[in-house]
Write a protein that holds these residues in place. Structure first.
Motif, short mmCIF file in Angstrom:
data_model
loop_
_atom_site.label_atom_id
_atom_site.label_comp_id
_atom_site.label_asym_id
_atom_site.label_seq_id
_atom_site.Cartn_x
_atom_site.Cartn_y
_atom_site.Cartn_z
N LEU A 25 0.88 -1.27 -0.16
CA LEU A 25 -0.16 0.04 0.16
C LEU A 25 0.87 1.10 0.15
O LEU A 25 1.76 1.50 0.80
N SER A 26 0.29 2.27 -1.17
CA SER A 26 0.90 3.42 -0.70
C SER A 26 0.90 4.35 0.87
O SER A 26 0.37 3.79 1.22
N THR A 27 1.52 4.86 1.65
CA THR A 27 1.33 5.41 2.11
C THR A 27 0.04 6.34 2.59
O THR A 27 -0.52 6.02 3.74
N ALA A 28 -0.30 7.28 1.40
CA ALA A 28 -1.66 7.47 1.48
C ALA A 28 -3.25 6.54 1.35
O ALA A 28 -3.70 7.00 2.38
N LEU A 29 -3.13 5.36 0.67
CA LEU A 29 -3.53 4.43 0.93
C LEU A 29 -3.71 3.59 2.26
O LEU A 29 -5.04 3.29 2.76
N LYS A 30 -2.36 2.97 2.87
CA LYS A 30 -2.58 2.55 4.19
C LYS A 30 -3.44 3.90 5.39
O LYS A 30 -3.51 3.22 6.34
N SER A 31 -3.12 5.06 4.96
CA SER A 31 -4.00 5.98 6.08
C SER A 31 -5.29 5.49 6.41
O SER A 31 -6.20 6.18 6.57
N ARG A 32 -5.90 5.89 4.62
CA ARG A 32 -6.96 5.51 4.29
C ARG A 32 -7.88 4.51 4.77
O ARG A 32 -8.56 4.79 5.34
N PHE A 33 -6.63 3.36 4.86
CA PHE A 33 -6.86 1.91 5.35
C PHE A 33 -7.21 2.26 6.99
O PHE A 33 -9.01 1.76 7.12
N VAL A 34 -6.81 2.94 7.62
CA VAL A 34 -7.21 2.90 9.13
C VAL A 34 -7.84 3.99 9.26
O VAL A 34 -8.51 4.07 9.85
N SER A 35 -7.78 4.71 8.65
CA SER A 35 -9.38 5.86 8.74
C SER A 35 -10.57 5.42 8.36
O SER A 35 -11.67 6.05 9.10
N TYR A 36 -10.71 4.37 6.90
CA TYR A 36 -11.79 3.82 6.69
C TYR A 36 -12.12 2.94 7.07
O TYR A 36 -13.52 2.02 7.56
N VAL A 37 -11.27 1.60 7.51
CA VAL A 37 -12.05 1.02 8.66
C VAL A 37 -11.56 -0.09 10.02
O VAL A 37 -10.82 0.08 10.35
N GLY A 38 -13.07 -0.12 10.19
CA GLY A 38 -13.49 -0.19 11.37
C GLY A 38 -12.68 -2.24 12.02
O GLY A 38 -12.15 -1.79 12.70
N GLU A 39 -13.24 -3.33 11.09
CA GLU A 39 -12.57 -3.67 11.48
C GLU A 39 -13.13 -4.87 10.16
O GLU A 39 -14.23 -4.41 9.38
N ILE A 40 -12.43 -5.88 10.32
CA ILE A 40 -12.34 -7.20 8.64
C ILE A 40 -12.60 -8.66 8.98
O ILE A 40 -11.73 -8.63 10.63
N SER A 41 -13.34 -9.32 9.35
CA SER A 41 -13.10 -10.62 9.03
C SER A 41 -13.43 -11.65 7.67
O SER A 41 -14.10 -10.68 7.37
N VAL A 42 -13.27 -12.79 7.97
CA VAL A 42 -13.57 -13.95 7.02
C VAL A 42 -14.81 -14.00 7.61
O VAL A 42 -14.81 -15.11 8.08
N ALA A 43 -16.01 -14.24 6.90
CA ALA A 43 -16.54 -14.67 6.95
C ALA A 43 -17.51 -15.79 6.40
O ALA A 43 -17.76 -16.75 7.54
#
Length: 209
Positions: A25-43
């Protein structure tokens, strides 16, 4: 509802930091990942074994990833990176407050509309993982009845759907321009272009192209 067999249920939460550390991930996308994503799971995990399928196919596993968002306005580039760098086929279930939407990457990113959890639909009705994957892409990416009902290849259906979406946007934009234009000659030219777009839409909608 998402009607997947009980045998496919995983519900395994993935720590965000451990997850994105494996992505380029670019630095910008990594920052957005942290900002936008609360939780992630394999359903869910769909495999030949847990679906009791007989035929071996190129597709070995399809994962349904559940992503709880902090913000509704999500950057789709994050999903593209996840899908392109993952060896599995991925379907995304995005949740924000009481709304959900599905997303899938197949050469480009496709979304369903936002809807309530009770209205979301995703089913399995075919016999191989390759066919299941194509059917899941269809369920998420196609939203024009005329395209959904055709017996064409997935690639042709997606091409037609993309063209319909493009023409609808052009028609809406051109209609707005026609209302604003005061000069008769320019307005006539805009209306002529508008009719061309509508004719193309009519042709592709009825499968005449």
């Amino acid at each position: 509802m998402i009607d997947f067999p009980v045998s496919t249920i995983v519900h395994r939460r993935l720590p965000k930091e451990a997850f994105y550390k494996h992505l380029q991930l670019s630095t910008a996308l990594k920052s957005r990942f942290v900002s936008y994503v609360g939780e992630i799971s394999v359903a869910n995990s769909l495999t030949k074994k847990n679906l009791n399928l007989e035929k071996e196919t190129d597709t070995k596993e399809i994962l349904l990833l559940s992503i709880i968002l902090k913000k509704r306005a999500f950057d789709g580039k994050i999903l593209e990176v996840i899908a392109r760098q993952n060896p599995h086929k991925l379907v995304f279930l995005l949740s924000y407050e009481q709304e959900v939407r599905l997303a899938v990457y197949h050469k480009k990113l496709y979304y369903s509309a936002w809807m309530s959890e009770d209205d979301i639909e995703l089913t399995l009705s075919v016999e191989t993982l390759d066919a299941i994957w194509e059917d899941l892409v269809r369920q998420i990416a196609l939203h024009s009845p005329s395209v959904e009902q055709r017996t064409e290849s997935l690639e042709q259906q997606l091409k037609d759907q993309d063209e319909i979406d493009r023409l609808n946007k052009l028609i809406k934009k051109t209609e707005a321009a026609a209302w604003k234009e005061a000069q008769p000659k320019k307005r006539f030219a805009i209306y002529t272009r508008l009719q061309e777009y509508k004719q193309k839409l009519e042709e592709i909608t009825h499968g005449e192209t």
